[in-house]
Design a protein around this motif. Structure first.
Motif, PDB file in Angstrom:
ATOM      1  N   ASN A  56      22.956  34.096  28.641  1.00  0.00           N
ATOM      2  CA  ASN A  56      22.865  34.285  27.184  1.00  0.00           C
ATOM      3  C   ASN A  56      23.318  33.056  26.402  1.00  0.00           C
ATOM      4  OD1 ASN A  56      21.991  36.863  27.783  1.00  0.00           O
ATOM      5  ND2 ASN A  56      23.921  37.844  27.271  1.00  0.00           N
ATOM      6  N   ASP A  96      21.707  31.292  24.443  1.00  0.00           N
ATOM      7  CA  ASP A  96      21.189  31.349  23.079  1.00  0.00           C
ATOM      8  C   ASP A  96      22.118  32.159  22.164  1.00  0.00           C
ATOM      9  OD1 ASP A  96      20.435  33.500  24.761  1.00  0.00           O
ATOM     10  OD2 ASP A  96      18.782  34.060  23.438  1.00  0.00           O
ATOM     11  N   LYS A  97      22.713  33.212  22.704  1.00  0.00           N
ATOM     12  CA  LYS A  97      23.654  34.020  21.910  1.00  0.00           C
ATOM     13  C   LYS A  97      24.966  33.257  21.675  1.00  0.00           C
ATOM     14  CE  LYS A  97      22.168  38.751  22.579  1.00  0.00           C
ATOM     15  NZ  LYS A  97      20.951  38.655  23.344  1.00  0.00           N
ATOM     16  N   LYS A 156      24.282  31.066  18.900  1.00  0.00           N
ATOM     17  CA  LYS A 156      24.064  31.797  17.650  1.00  0.00           C
ATOM     18  C   LYS A 156      25.397  32.159  16.983  1.00  0.00           C
ATOM     19  CE  LYS A 156      21.793  35.886  15.738  1.00  0.00           C
ATOM     20  NZ  LYS A 156      20.988  37.079  16.027  1.00  0.00           N
ATOM     21  N   TYR A 157      26.387  32.530  17.796  1.00  0.00           N
ATOM     22  CA  TYR A 157      27.629  33.063  17.252  1.00  0.00           C
ATOM     23  C   TYR A 157      28.834  32.115  17.327  1.00  0.00           C
ATOM     24  CZ  TYR A 157      25.044  37.427  17.270  1.00  0.00           C
ATOM     25  OH  TYR A 157      24.090  38.386  17.051  1.00  0.00           O
ATOM     26  N   TRP A 206      20.265  19.930  23.134  1.00  0.00           N
ATOM     27  CA  TRP A 206      21.239  20.461  22.168  1.00  0.00           C
ATOM     28  C   TRP A 206      22.066  19.374  21.491  1.00  0.00           C
ATOM     29  CZ3 TRP A 206      20.623  22.949  26.964  1.00  0.00           C
ATOM     30  CH2 TRP A 206      19.951  24.170  26.881  1.00  0.00           C
ATOM     31  N   HIS A 256      21.944  19.768  17.803  1.00  0.00           N
ATOM     32  CA  HIS A 256      21.940  21.151  17.314  1.00  0.00           C
ATOM     33  C   HIS A 256      23.030  21.296  16.246  1.00  0.00           C
ATOM     34  CE1 HIS A 256      22.391  25.510  17.299  1.00  0.00           C
ATOM     35  NE2 HIS A 256      21.221  25.583  17.930  1.00  0.00           N
ATOM     36  N   LYS A 299      25.055  23.578  15.655  1.00  0.00           N
ATOM     37  CA  LYS A 299      26.284  24.220  16.140  1.00  0.00           C
ATOM     38  C   LYS A 299      27.027  23.360  17.167  1.00  0.00           C
ATOM     39  CE  LYS A 299      26.398  28.525  14.406  1.00  0.00           C
ATOM     40  NZ  LYS A 299      26.714  29.731  15.108  1.00  0.00           N
TER      41      LYS A 299
END
Length: 190
Positions: free
Chosen positions: A117, A119-120, A123-124, A140, A143, A145
């Protein structure tokens, strides 16, 4: 508080780990860095891995005099192997008043798509990435984040340290003195 989570086997903890953790705590907007002792990394073999409580104790001894660094045994109470996304979810639920950031080396960012996960996670959570030798560009790198942190490039491995101990060679300056004493007292890695 804004807290950086620095995961590792810490088998044993060494100066490289400590320099990175302290650099993150002192040169970024993080209030603290929590060193998460991983009982079992899904990407590493179990061979030569000390019991998690012994590794926890070594980390505790190594950081005892630094109020910005903490050690956590949270993964000891989770299913094994430990997946970062699961630990992050539990930590965020348990300590909802804090903001958490994942600290990782650029070598791990290169293989980030293999993480459960991933990608999660992106995301968070934000990633604070420190440089590692021989790292390559990743998808990345830019990116929103991902934050690159200027930190000393440390090429010290716990594997090298374990081999030195096995060969009865000095690990002075590679590992804190309190940790060396603990390793010698318990006769680890011999």
């Amino acid at each position: 508080m804004k807290i950086g989570l620095f995961f590792g086997s810490f088998n044993p903890i060494h100066i490289g780990h400590l320099v990175i953790a302290n650099t993150m705590a002192e040169t970024t907007d993080l209030d603290q860095v929590w060193m998460i002792v991983s009982p079992q990394n899904p990407f590493k073999k179990q061979k030569n891995l000390l019991h998690e409580f012994d590794r926890y104790d070594m980390v505790q001894q190594a950081i005892a005099d630094n109020a910005k660094l903490r050690v956590s045994d949270i993964e000891f109470h989770l299913p094994k192997p430990s997946y970062t996304i699961d630990t992050l979810t539990v930590i965020q639920e348990r300590f909802a008043q804090h903001e958490f950031v994942l600290i990782m080396g650029s070598d791990n960012l290169r293989h980030f798509e293999k993480w459960k996960n991933h990608d999660k996670i992106l995301k968070y959570f934000s990633l604070y990435v420190y440089p590692r030798p021989d790292s390559e560009a990743t998808q990345w790198d830019n990116h929103p984040k991902v934050r690159w942190v200027a930190a000393p490039m440390m090429d010290i491995s716990a594997t090298f340290i374990r081999r030195c101990i096995e060969a009865r060679q000095s690990i002075r300056y590679l590992v804190p003195d309190d940790v060396i004493a603990y390793i010698e007292r318990k006769k680890f890695y011999q």
